[in-house]
Design a protein around this motif. Structure first.
Motif, PDB file in Angstrom:
ATOM      1  N   GLN A   1       0.819  -1.208   0.000  1.00 42.32           N
ATOM      2  CA  GLN A   1       0.000   0.000   0.000  1.00 42.32           C
ATOM      3  C   GLN A   1       0.857   1.264   0.000  1.00 42.32           C
ATOM      4  OE1 GLN A   1      -2.474  -0.577   3.436  1.00 42.32           O
ATOM      5  NE2 GLN A   1      -3.980  -1.833   2.330  1.00 42.32           N
ATOM      6  N   LYS A   2       1.913   1.260   0.784  1.00 45.72           N
ATOM      7  CA  LYS A   2       2.771   2.440   0.859  1.00 45.72           C
ATOM      8  C   LYS A   2       3.466   2.695  -0.473  1.00 45.72           C
ATOM      9  CE  LYS A   2       6.696   4.437   3.344  1.00 45.72           C
ATOM     10  NZ  LYS A   2       7.716   4.237   4.400  1.00 45.72           N
ATOM     11  N   ALA A   3       4.022   1.640  -1.082  1.00 48.87           N
ATOM     12  CA  ALA A   3       4.729   1.813  -2.352  1.00 48.87           C
ATOM     13  C   ALA A   3       3.788   2.291  -3.448  1.00 48.87           C
ATOM     14  CB  ALA A   3       5.389   0.487  -2.759  1.00 48.87           C
ATOM     15  N   ARG A   4       2.589   1.705  -3.524  1.00 48.01           N
ATOM     16  CA  ARG A   4       1.626   2.115  -4.558  1.00 48.01           C
ATOM     17  C   ARG A   4       1.173   3.552  -4.347  1.00 48.01           C
ATOM     18  NH1 ARG A   4       1.247   1.987  -9.247  1.00 48.01           N
ATOM     19  NH2 ARG A   4       1.681  -0.252  -9.182  1.00 48.01           N
ATOM     20  N   SER A   5       0.992   3.937  -3.085  1.00 49.13           N
ATOM     21  CA  SER A   5       0.563   5.298  -2.775  1.00 49.13           C
ATOM     22  C   SER A   5       1.628   6.317  -3.183  1.00 49.13           C
ATOM     23  CB  SER A   5       0.259   5.429  -1.280  1.00 49.13           C
ATOM     24  OG  SER A   5      -0.031   6.762  -0.932  1.00 49.13           O
ATOM     25  N   LEU A   6       2.895   6.013  -2.919  1.00 49.14           N
ATOM     26  CA  LEU A   6       3.981   6.922  -3.290  1.00 49.14           C
ATOM     27  C   LEU A   6       4.054   7.108  -4.803  1.00 49.14           C
ATOM     28  CD1 LEU A   6       6.765   5.711  -0.816  1.00 49.14           C
ATOM     29  CD2 LEU A   6       5.602   7.927  -0.784  1.00 49.14           C
TER      30      LEU A   6
ATOM     31  N   GLU B   1       5.782  10.531  -5.930  1.00 47.93           N
ATOM     32  CA  GLU B   1       7.015  10.464  -5.125  1.00 47.93           C
ATOM     33  C   GLU B   1       7.846   9.264  -5.609  1.00 47.93           C
ATOM     34  OE1 GLU B   1       7.949  12.617  -2.937  1.00 47.93           O
ATOM     35  OE2 GLU B   1       6.116  13.819  -2.880  1.00 47.93           O
ATOM     36  N   TYR B   2       8.372   9.403  -6.827  1.00 42.03           N
ATOM     37  CA  TYR B   2       9.012   8.241  -7.447  1.00 42.03           C
ATOM     38  C   TYR B   2      10.335   7.847  -6.764  1.00 42.03           C
ATOM     39  CZ  TYR B   2       5.623   9.538 -11.013  1.00 42.03           C
ATOM     40  OH  TYR B   2       4.457   9.853 -11.670  1.00 42.03           O
ATOM     41  N   ASP B   3      11.124   8.828  -6.386  1.00 43.00           N
ATOM     42  CA  ASP B   3      12.401   8.516  -5.735  1.00 43.00           C
ATOM     43  C   ASP B   3      12.167   7.794  -4.405  1.00 43.00           C
ATOM     44  OD1 ASP B   3      13.781   9.652  -7.812  1.00 43.00           O
ATOM     45  OD2 ASP B   3      13.946  11.625  -6.849  1.00 43.00           O
ATOM     46  N   GLU B   4      11.185   8.280  -3.642  1.00 40.71           N
ATOM     47  CA  GLU B   4      10.875   7.641  -2.370  1.00 40.71           C
ATOM     48  C   GLU B   4      10.307   6.248  -2.597  1.00 40.71           C
ATOM     49  OE1 GLU B   4      10.759   7.045   1.632  1.00 40.71           O
ATOM     50  OE2 GLU B   4      11.691   8.690   0.514  1.00 40.71           O
ATOM     51  N   ALA B   5       9.512   6.087  -3.659  1.00 33.93           N
ATOM     52  CA  ALA B   5       8.955   4.772  -3.984  1.00 33.93           C
ATOM     53  C   ALA B   5      10.064   3.783  -4.323  1.00 33.93           C
ATOM     54  CB  ALA B   5       7.978   4.878  -5.151  1.00 33.93           C
ATOM     55  N   VAL B   6      11.063   4.261  -5.053  1.00 32.39           N
ATOM     56  CA  VAL B   6      12.205   3.400  -5.387  1.00 32.39           C
ATOM     57  C   VAL B   6      12.932   2.966  -4.124  1.00 32.39           C
ATOM     58  CG1 VAL B   6      14.498   3.382  -6.447  1.00 32.39           C
ATOM     59  CG2 VAL B   6      12.538   4.273  -7.718  1.00 32.39           C
ATOM     60  N   ARG B   7      13.176   3.902  -3.201  1.00 34.38           N
ATOM     61  CA  ARG B   7      13.874   3.551  -1.953  1.00 34.38           C
ATOM     62  C   ARG B   7      13.054   2.563  -1.134  1.00 34.38           C
ATOM     63  NH1 ARG B   7      15.612   9.055  -2.344  1.00 34.38           N
ATOM     64  NH2 ARG B   7      13.712   9.802  -1.342  1.00 34.38           N
ATOM     65  N   THR B   8      11.736   2.720  -1.141  1.00 35.56           N
ATOM     66  CA  THR B   8      10.877   1.815  -0.372  1.00 35.56           C
ATOM     67  C   THR B   8      10.893   0.412  -0.954  1.00 35.56           C
ATOM     68  OG1 THR B   8       9.423   3.633   0.265  1.00 35.56           O
ATOM     69  CG2 THR B   8       8.526   1.400   0.427  1.00 35.56           C
ATOM     70  N   THR B   9      10.732   0.304  -2.270  1.00 33.81           N
ATOM     71  CA  THR B   9      10.659  -1.024  -2.893  1.00 33.81           C
ATOM     72  C   THR B   9      12.007  -1.715  -2.885  1.00 33.81           C
ATOM     73  OG1 THR B   9      10.995   0.037  -5.057  1.00 33.81           O
ATOM     74  CG2 THR B   9       8.736  -0.438  -4.388  1.00 33.81           C
ATOM     75  N   ALA B  10      13.100  -0.969  -2.795  1.00 35.09           N
ATOM     76  CA  ALA B  10      14.426  -1.590  -2.788  1.00 35.09           C
ATOM     77  C   ALA B  10      14.786  -2.161  -1.428  1.00 35.09           C
ATOM     78  CB  ALA B  10      15.483  -0.570  -3.205  1.00 35.09           C
ATOM     79  N   SER B  11      13.921  -1.977  -0.395  1.00 35.24           N
ATOM     80  CA  SER B  11      14.252  -2.399   0.967  1.00 35.24           C
ATOM     81  C   SER B  11      13.761  -3.799   1.309  1.00 35.24           C
ATOM     82  CB  SER B  11      13.661  -1.397   1.974  1.00 35.24           C
ATOM     83  OG  SER B  11      12.242  -1.408   1.901  1.00 35.24           O
ATOM     84  N   VAL B  12      13.027  -4.504   0.398  1.00 36.12           N
ATOM     85  CA  VAL B  12      12.496  -5.851   0.680  1.00 36.12           C
ATOM     86  C   VAL B  12      13.691  -6.844   0.773  1.00 36.12           C
ATOM     87  CG1 VAL B  12      10.932  -7.603  -0.157  1.00 36.12           C
ATOM     88  CG2 VAL B  12      10.407  -5.235  -0.535  1.00 36.12           C
ATOM     89  N   VAL B  13      13.453  -7.842   1.700  1.00 36.16           N
ATOM     90  CA  VAL B  13      14.332  -9.019   1.893  1.00 36.16           C
ATOM     91  C   VAL B  13      13.564 -10.352   1.811  1.00 36.16           C
ATOM     92  CG1 VAL B  13      15.971  -7.782   3.374  1.00 36.16           C
ATOM     93  CG2 VAL B  13      13.926  -8.855   4.354  1.00 36.16           C
ATOM     94  N   ALA B  14      14.231 -10.853   1.272  1.00 37.82           N
ATOM     95  CA  ALA B  14      13.554 -12.098   1.114  1.00 37.82           C
ATOM     96  C   ALA B  14      14.077 -13.400   2.029  1.00 37.82           C
ATOM     97  CB  ALA B  14      13.673 -12.456  -0.342  1.00 37.82           C
TER      98      ALA B  14
END
Length: 841
Positions: free
Chosen positions: A405-410, A415-428
């Motif tokens: 929800q946060k990434a889609r909202s950004l 807020e593309y730069d912030e969206a990139v930073r958010t989506t790059a933080s996942v760990v698997a």
């Protein structure tokens, strides 16, 4: 218990536990059933051309020639004027199959491949080729089939040359690459007159894959610094330029073609790959065309290595990636879903597109990785008791939803730069043992465990039950009547073996250290050289004692030398042959060894002159390897070894054999010193001979058993380590074949390593009690390595931990097989003309 039954049961038990690590540690991490993720925006490219130069090092492509000229002028010009570049960091094992899987499917070596994979991945997987609309491939039959086999539908087309063309003795292996370039040119030329093919080619999301094996083959045959290897780099550079020109002309220069040039792995200076040396793990990556960022000028840039000044690229921005990152990059360029099993992270700096496209691409990348996590978590939850299942706290279902929800909202808010930073933080044993077995079975049933888990968990139950049955400390009838007696019984068995066990544990622990530090073998041999002095044998037999000390110190030099020879030395092989001839007592063996020495010298001379492998030499090599029935076992082994060794390692077998000969004579003197003179002619070998029928076991017997184990480890690691065993250098088997055949070459290389241990079996008589001591020490070593097996960290660490365990377990299984065979051969009477054959008068 019948001796044969004991051996067979013991062998089966060790085989089961040998196989257990592959179920415990090395089940495939790949999962299926994920939802494909794609970018909802139009991609920048309609098609992608992928060049993979097999075995190409980064420095071999990027470093200028000695005279300052450019080694690959076309690709160099792309780096400086048209595209982006960097170093792709590969992972161990640096081999062709896992390297191409990482490039095209986005995941690194499947751990289950240690037992099942070579040319194909053991588990089906998704790839960029599978997700594409159409893929055309040209290249080696060792690589292309695994991507066509796993593709859904019939849209991956392969064009391959014959396996016979992959000949390491060929005058010019660059013909493999010119074949690919010629076939690609002919393909586009013929397509112009084929309407149905034209329609396919003009569709979007097409991939063209050129696998270029010539560089790798020339590297193995001539080394990466050779003129043949470097000339092949120039040929590839010219071929890439010609293909790009043809593709651009075919599609009317529409600007919708993206290009990627890279390599699956590098190569060491001595022509091998497979391990983790930087020359093997650093490969070039060059991208240009539709959707790719152009060159970025910088004043300075800093990396841990010092390659930029050598390559004269200090002012062109270098964008390094992990090898698996290339798969999502290709997917993003042509707009296909990221491969379902990919763990790569999209390298955004390679993209020349809008911020919204980059944000949506990273969002799709993160969702694709999260999909794998969700499927894996669901599988684990379904096969685990609810009280034992603990979700990963950083990615619980609520946190996953919050992230989405946060990434889609950004993205929606711009807020593309912030969206990139958010989506790059996942760990698997009895009822108790039966109850234990029943409880284990029910637990495994609830867990929905594989059938192999039942074997691993239930096998110790009857084994411990049998241990208690053969113990006479407490009557057997108590086992089923009282749990207290069971505990007392176990304590009694343990107390009886505590002293022996502590000594064995100390001995095995010292041997474990030698697997990690080869210098321990040197120290051990130096200490062993003083054994005659410590045991007072020196006063009884000075000649043999002095010989023992000198040969021990001579053998101690080998573990301090570089692992395996990096350059062939025919002179040393000749010296080893001469030493074997001089120490041989059999004229036929002398002729045999001399012939093998000639074959090695002749083959090396012929290949260096590019005249190929002489048929006579090949026939002699295979006949020598196949000869197994000779009176002089050491000389036979030496003949087999001469044909598969071209380095200082050739001197190792005769020195080790000499030490074994001295050892057996010293042990005979030690037996006389103890007042026990064994006459073999007085034994009836048809009975089960056990030393305890003659005398009680002493600490000296543990010493003999430990010597045996120590010399086996020395034979295995005296001239190499795990990395050298795993590193693939076909030069060692050129006397047998030069055409690439991974299974035959791999078998010969393993034979070279394992056959060292066979020398010891010539000199060691397995009496049953001594054999049990050897078995206990070996099993304790295996237990050490069982708990040291890793399924995390670098692949070099993982592969080394597996190899340690496999070596020790293989050694134990081999000793048991040897004992069974020796028992059968020495416990059967042979009658010749109705008279019993006598070995002694």
């Amino acid at each position: 218990m019948n001796l044969t039954v004991f051996f067979v049961v013991g062998l089966l038990v060790h085989i089961v536990f040998f196989m257990s690590i592959f179920d415990i540690y090395f089940t495939s991490p790949l999962v299926h059933g994920m939802t494909p993720q794609r970018v909802p925006l139009a991609p920048p490219a309609k098609r992608l051309v992928l060049f993979v130069a097999d075995g190409l090092r980064a420095d071999s492509l990027l470093q200028p020639n000695a005279n300052g000229t450019r080694r690959a002028p076309y690709i160099r010009n792309i780096i400086e004027e048209m595209g982006s570049w960097g170093v792709s960091h590969t992972r161990v094992p640096t081999e062709s199959r896992p390297g191409h899987v990482a490039l095209i499917a986005g995941f690194y070596e499947d751990v289950s491949a240690v037992a099942r994979g070579w040319k194909e991945n053991p588990v089906e997987f998704d790839s960029v080729f599978n997700e594409s609309r159409n893929t055309w491939c040209w290249g080696s039959p060792d690589i292309l089939p695994m991507f066509a086999k796993g593709a859904s539908g019939d849209h991956v087309y392969t064009h391959m040359y014959s396996a016979a063309m992959e000949d390491f003795a060929a005058k010019d292996a660059s013909k493999l690459d010119t074949w690919v370039f010629d076939e690609v040119k002919a393909f586009f030329s013929s397509a112009k007159g084929n309407e149905s093919m034209l329609a396919k080619l003009r569709q979007e999301q097409n991939v063209f894959f050129l696998h270029l094996l010539g560089i790798d083959t020339n590297g193995h045959a001539h080394r990466p610094m050779s003129s043949e290897y470097l000339k092949n780099v120039e040929i590839v550079d010219t071929g890439v330029e010609e293909v790009v020109s043809i593709v651009e002309d075919f599609f009317d220069n529409d600007g919708k073609t993206a290009y990627i040039f890279t390599s699956d792995h590098g190569m060491t200076n001595w022509g091998t790959h497979g391990a983790g040396h930087p020359s093997e793990t650093l490969t070039p990556l060059v991208a240009w065309g539709a959707g790719v960022q152009g060159p970025q000028r910088v004043a300075t840039q800093h990396f841990d290595d010092r390659y930029l000044p050598e390559w004269r690229l200090e002012n062109v921005k270098r964008l390094d990636v992990s090898q698996a990152d290339i798969a999502p990059l290709m997917s993003s360029l042509i707009g296909v879903p990221i491969p379902l099993n990919s763990v790569g992270i999209l390298p955004l700096e390679y993209l020349n597109n809008s911020k919204v496209f980059k944000a949506e691409s990273m969002y799709a990348n993160s969702l694709q990785i999260m999909e794998q996590f969700k499927v894996k978590m669901a599988q684990k939850k379904d096969t685990t008791l609810s009280v034992l299942f603990t979700p990963y706290q950083l990615l619980t279902e609520s946190k996953q939803l919050d992230f989405i929800q946060k990434a889609r909202s950004l993205i929606q808010q711009g807020e593309y730069d912030e969206a990139v930073r958010t989506t790059a933080s996942v760990v698997a044993p009895g009822r108790i043992f039966f109850s234990v077995a029943l409880g284990i079975t029910l637990f495994l049933l609830v867990q929905a465990s594989p059938w192999t888990y039942y074997i691993y968990c239930l096998l110790p139950v009857p084994i411990w039950y049998s241990v208690l049955l053969v113990s006479t400390t407490i009557p057997v009838l108590y086992i089923d009547s009282d749990f207290l007696y069971l505990l007392i019984r176990l304590a009694s068995v343990s107390a009886d073996t505590a002293q022996l066990g502590s000594i064995d544990f100390a001995c095995s622990s010292l041997q474990v250290v030698s697997f990690f530090y080869r210098a321990t073998l040197t120290v051990g041999l130096a200490v062993l050289s003083g054994w005659p002095l410590f045991s007072h044998l020196y006063t009884k037999t000075k000649a043999w004692s002095l010989a023992w000390t000198l040969v021990c110190l001579l053998l101690a030099a080998f573990p301090m030398m570089p692992v395996v020879g990096r350059e062939p030395s025919v002179t040393l092989v000749m010296c080893a042959g001469a030493l074997t001839v001089l120490t041989s007592a059999c004229f036929l063996s002398m002729v045999h060894v001399a012939l093998c020495a000639y074959v090695v010298s002749s083959t090396h001379s012929s290949l260096s002159q590019k005249q190929g492998l002489p048929l006579f030499n090949q026939l002699v090599s295979w006949m020598t390897l196949g000869e197994i029935s000779r009176s002089d076992t050491c000389c036979t082994s030496m003949c087999e070894k001469l044909n598969i060794m071209c380095t200082f390692v050739a001197l190792f077998p005769p020195v080790l054999s000499l030490l074994m000969f001295v050892w057996i004579n010293l042990e005979q003197e030690a037996t006389h010193t103890q007042g026990l003179c064994l006459q073999l002619s007085s034994f009836d070998f048809s009975d089960s001979i056990d030393i305890t029928k003659i005398r009680q076991l002493k600490l000296d017997d543990i010493r003999r058993s430990y010597f045996f184990i120590f010399f086996i480890v020395t034979a295995f690691f005296g001239t190499g380590n795990i990395a050298s065993i795993n590193s693939f250098d076909p030069a060692s088997v050129y006397c047998f074949l030069t055409v690439f055949n991974p299974f035959v070459m791999g078998a010969l290389l393993m034979w070279k390593v394992i056959h060292f241990a066979n020398y010891l079996n010539v000199f060691f008589i397995f009496l049953f009690s001594l054999f049990l001591i050897v078995l206990v020490i070996s099993d304790l070593m295996a237990l050490h390595f069982f708990f040291l097996v890793k399924d995390y960290g670098s692949w070099l660490d993982i592969g080394t931990s597996i190899s340690h365990y496999v070596i020790v377990m293989s050694m134990t299984i081999f000793l048991m097989l040897l004992s069974i065979v020796s028992h059968i051969l020495t416990s059967r009477r042979i009658h010749v003309c109705r008279k019993m054959k006598m070995h002694f008068p």
